[in-house]
Scaffold this active site. Structure first.
Site, PDB file in Angstrom:
ATOM      1  N   ASP A   1       0.828  -1.210   0.000  1.00  0.00           N
ATOM      2  CA  ASP A   1       0.000   0.000   0.000  1.00  0.00           C
ATOM      3  C   ASP A   1       0.866   1.266   0.000  1.00  0.00           C
ATOM      4  OD1 ASP A   1      -2.294   1.482   0.016  1.00  0.00           O
ATOM      5  OD2 ASP A   1      -2.622   1.321   2.176  1.00  0.00           O
TER       6      ASP A   1
ATOM      7  N   ASN B   1       1.316   3.294  -2.942  1.00  0.00           N
ATOM      8  CA  ASN B   1       1.885   3.646  -4.254  1.00  0.00           C
ATOM      9  C   ASN B   1       1.397   5.015  -4.726  1.00  0.00           C
ATOM     10  OD1 ASN B   1       2.863   1.070  -4.189  1.00  0.00           O
ATOM     11  ND2 ASN B   1       1.461   0.247  -5.726  1.00  0.00           N
TER      12      ASN B   1
ATOM     13  N   TRP C   1       2.961   7.886  -2.778  1.00  0.00           N
ATOM     14  CA  TRP C   1       4.375   7.998  -3.151  1.00  0.00           C
ATOM     15  C   TRP C   1       4.503   8.839  -4.430  1.00  0.00           C
ATOM     16  CZ3 TRP C   1       7.362   6.670  -7.364  1.00  0.00           C
ATOM     17  CH2 TRP C   1       8.740   6.544  -7.154  1.00  0.00           C
TER      18      TRP C   1
ATOM     19  N   SER D   1      -7.236  -6.001  -5.220  1.00  0.00           N
ATOM     20  CA  SER D   1      -8.354  -6.564  -4.453  1.00  0.00           C
ATOM     21  C   SER D   1      -9.634  -6.574  -5.289  1.00  0.00           C
ATOM     22  CB  SER D   1      -8.579  -5.735  -3.179  1.00  0.00           C
ATOM     23  OG  SER D   1      -9.254  -4.542  -3.503  1.00  0.00           O
TER      24      SER D   1
ATOM     25  N   GLU E   1     -12.112  -5.107  -4.540  1.00  0.00           N
ATOM     26  CA  GLU E   1     -12.686  -3.757  -4.429  1.00  0.00           C
ATOM     27  C   GLU E   1     -11.943  -2.741  -5.313  1.00  0.00           C
ATOM     28  OE1 GLU E   1     -12.076  -5.708  -1.574  1.00  0.00           O
ATOM     29  OE2 GLU E   1     -14.199  -6.235  -1.587  1.00  0.00           O
ATOM     30  N   ASN E   2     -10.745  -3.079  -5.778  1.00  0.00           N
ATOM     31  CA  ASN E   2      -9.937  -2.114  -6.532  1.00  0.00           C
ATOM     32  C   ASN E   2     -10.510  -1.761  -7.916  1.00  0.00           C
ATOM     33  OD1 ASN E   2      -6.726  -3.259  -5.219  1.00  0.00           O
ATOM     34  ND2 ASN E   2      -7.931  -1.483  -4.623  1.00  0.00           N
ATOM     35  N   TRP E   3     -11.485  -2.548  -8.397  1.00  0.00           N
ATOM     36  CA  TRP E   3     -12.049  -2.267  -9.731  1.00  0.00           C
ATOM     37  C   TRP E   3     -12.776  -0.932  -9.786  1.00  0.00           C
ATOM     38  CZ3 TRP E   3     -10.161  -5.373 -13.292  1.00  0.00           C
ATOM     39  CH2 TRP E   3      -9.792  -6.670 -12.944  1.00  0.00           C
TER      40      TRP E   3
ATOM     41  N   SER F   1      -7.990  -4.752   5.360  1.00  0.00           N
ATOM     42  CA  SER F   1      -8.581  -4.532   4.035  1.00  0.00           C
ATOM     43  C   SER F   1      -8.898  -5.828   3.274  1.00  0.00           C
ATOM     44  CB  SER F   1      -7.672  -3.645   3.185  1.00  0.00           C
ATOM     45  OG  SER F   1      -7.512  -2.395   3.785  1.00  0.00           O
TER      46      SER F   1
ATOM     47  N   GLU G   1       0.713 -12.313  13.493  1.00  0.00           N
ATOM     48  CA  GLU G   1       1.243 -11.098  14.110  1.00  0.00           C
ATOM     49  C   GLU G   1       1.195  -9.998  13.050  1.00  0.00           C
ATOM     50  OE1 GLU G   1       2.172 -10.754  17.271  1.00  0.00           O
ATOM     51  OE2 GLU G   1       1.624 -12.844  17.624  1.00  0.00           O
TER      52      GLU G   1
HETATM   53  C1  FPP Z   1      -2.013   0.149  -3.311  1.00  0.00           C
HETATM   54  O1  FPP Z   1      -1.528   1.456  -3.369  1.00  0.00           O
HETATM   55  C2  FPP Z   1      -1.635  -0.562  -4.502  1.00  0.00           C
HETATM   56  C3  FPP Z   1      -2.490  -1.156  -5.386  1.00  0.00           C
HETATM   57  C4  FPP Z   1      -3.952  -1.175  -5.282  1.00  0.00           C
HETATM   58  C5  FPP Z   1      -1.967  -1.825  -6.554  1.00  0.00           C
HETATM   59  C6  FPP Z   1      -0.771  -2.632  -6.213  1.00  0.00           C
HETATM   60  C7  FPP Z   1      -0.129  -3.014  -7.423  1.00  0.00           C
HETATM   61  C8  FPP Z   1       1.202  -3.190  -7.531  1.00  0.00           C
HETATM   62  C9  FPP Z   1       2.199  -3.002  -6.477  1.00  0.00           C
HETATM   63  C10 FPP Z   1       1.706  -3.570  -8.805  1.00  0.00           C
HETATM   64  C11 FPP Z   1       1.388  -4.961  -9.214  1.00  0.00           C
HETATM   65  C12 FPP Z   1       2.107  -5.985  -8.494  1.00  0.00           C
HETATM   66  C13 FPP Z   1       2.612  -7.083  -9.085  1.00  0.00           C
HETATM   67  C14 FPP Z   1       2.969  -8.226  -8.238  1.00  0.00           C
HETATM   68  C15 FPP Z   1       2.841  -7.209 -10.513  1.00  0.00           C
HETATM   69  P1  FPP Z   1      -2.584   2.629  -3.477  1.00  0.00           P
HETATM   70  O2  FPP Z   1      -2.763   2.956  -4.917  1.00  0.00           O
HETATM   71  O3  FPP Z   1      -3.817   2.261  -2.757  1.00  0.00           O
HETATM   72  O4  FPP Z   1      -1.812   3.775  -2.759  1.00  0.00           O
HETATM   73  P2  FPP Z   1      -2.473   4.986  -1.957  1.00  0.00           P
HETATM   74  O5  FPP Z   1      -3.166   4.380  -0.762  1.00  0.00           O
HETATM   75  O6  FPP Z   1      -1.297   5.810  -1.576  1.00  0.00           O
HETATM   76  O7  FPP Z   1      -3.402   5.669  -2.887  1.00  0.00           O
END
Ligand code: FPP
Length: 248
Positions: A15, A17, A20, A60, A62-64, A197, A208
């Site tokens: 989590d 990305n 960042w 997840s 829910e991410n769609w 989540s 843990e």
């Molecule tokens: C959460 O960060 C990240 C995601 C929902 C997508 C994760 C995907 C990857 C790391 C890439 C795919 C992985 C592989 C194994 C190929 P967020 O976008 O919710 O960050 P935020 O909470 O800061 O908005």
């Protein structure tokens, strides 16, 4: 870290990305790109340490609901990740990694068909490897996973194969996507959020939990070391009054 205190299974919620990327004035997709690099770095490091099972929460159920452009970019990242894993086939064979994908991966489901076919192919190619199991959760939801295990048992009861009153915890576990694997001893969530989540809900009953403010793209081997050191200091009781060593 000796093997007595090394978790048998670590689950990681990747989590942070988006934040960042925002902090750098970049589009969110750049954060996901950097997130894939962190995934590769940490997977490699944990496998080298000898952790037998790793589960990464990549997408997840829910991410769609995210904007289509972001979902599309994440799907493209899966494709690129598959390309690079396929290119390193010989290396992977030598490392003896078994790659598994967990989640709702039905043919008529939400994951694009081309990705699904390649995920399945990757699983088949690595099915006989035994050093490190790498589970990648794609279109995964813990509640949906439990529901699907319950539906399977309901079907078996209707068919007269099982009797409702005789169902056991093991019957449910047998229907989970992680059947046959040890439950996670340690779950790591970076980015400052303090929740699971919908990740490995059944399996994490006695896990843990380790939280950190670091954003996933910045997650380095040193952070995993911190989590492992914290884990090794935990007293795990599994409901009893006696403290047990970290890894049973
Ligand atoms: C959460 O960060 C990240 C995601 C929902 C997508 C994760 C995907 C990857 C790391 C890439 C795919 C992985 C592989 C194994 C190929 P967020 O976008 O919710 O960050 P935020 O909470 O800061 O908005």
């Amino acid at each position: 870290m000796n093997h007595q205190t090394l978790p048998r299974h670590i689950g990681i919620i990747m989590d942070g990305n988006g934040r960042w990327a925002q902090q750098r004035g970049l589009p969110r997709t750049e954060g996901h790109k950097a997130g894939v690099e962190a995934f590769e770095r940490i997977c490699e490091y944990a496998a080298d340490l000898g952790v037998p099972v790793l589960t990464f929460y990549a997408f997840s159920t829910e991410n769609w609901v995210r904007p289509p452009q972001e979902v599309g970019a994440i799907m493209d990242l899966f494709r690129r990740q598959l390309n690079s894993t396929e290119r390193r086939q010989a290396e992977n064979e030598q490392k003896r990694w078994r790659i598994r994908y967990i989640g709702d991966l039905r043919e008529d489901g939400a994951v694009p068909a081309d990705i699904l076919a390649r995920l399945r192919n990757m699983e088949t190619q690595s099915a006989d490897k035994d050093k490190t199991v790498v589970n990648i959760a794609v279109n995964y939801g813990g509640q949906q996973e439990i529901l699907s295990a319950a539906q399977r048992l309901a079907r078996l009861c209707c068919e007269g194969v099982l009797v409702p009153e005789e169902l056991t915890l093991q019957n449910i576990e047998d229907g989970l996507t992680t059947a046959g694997q040890p439950p996670p001893d340690l779950i790591i969530r970076p980015s400052g959020e303090l929740r699971l989540s919908n990740f490995l809900l059944w399996q994490s009953a006695y896990a843990e939990l380790w939280f950190s403010n670091i954003l996933w793209p910045d997650f380095a081997p040193a952070h995993l070391d911190q989590a492992l050191a914290a884990y090794a200091r935990r007293n795990r009781r599994f409901g009893s009054s006696n403290a047990r060593q970290a890894t049973p």
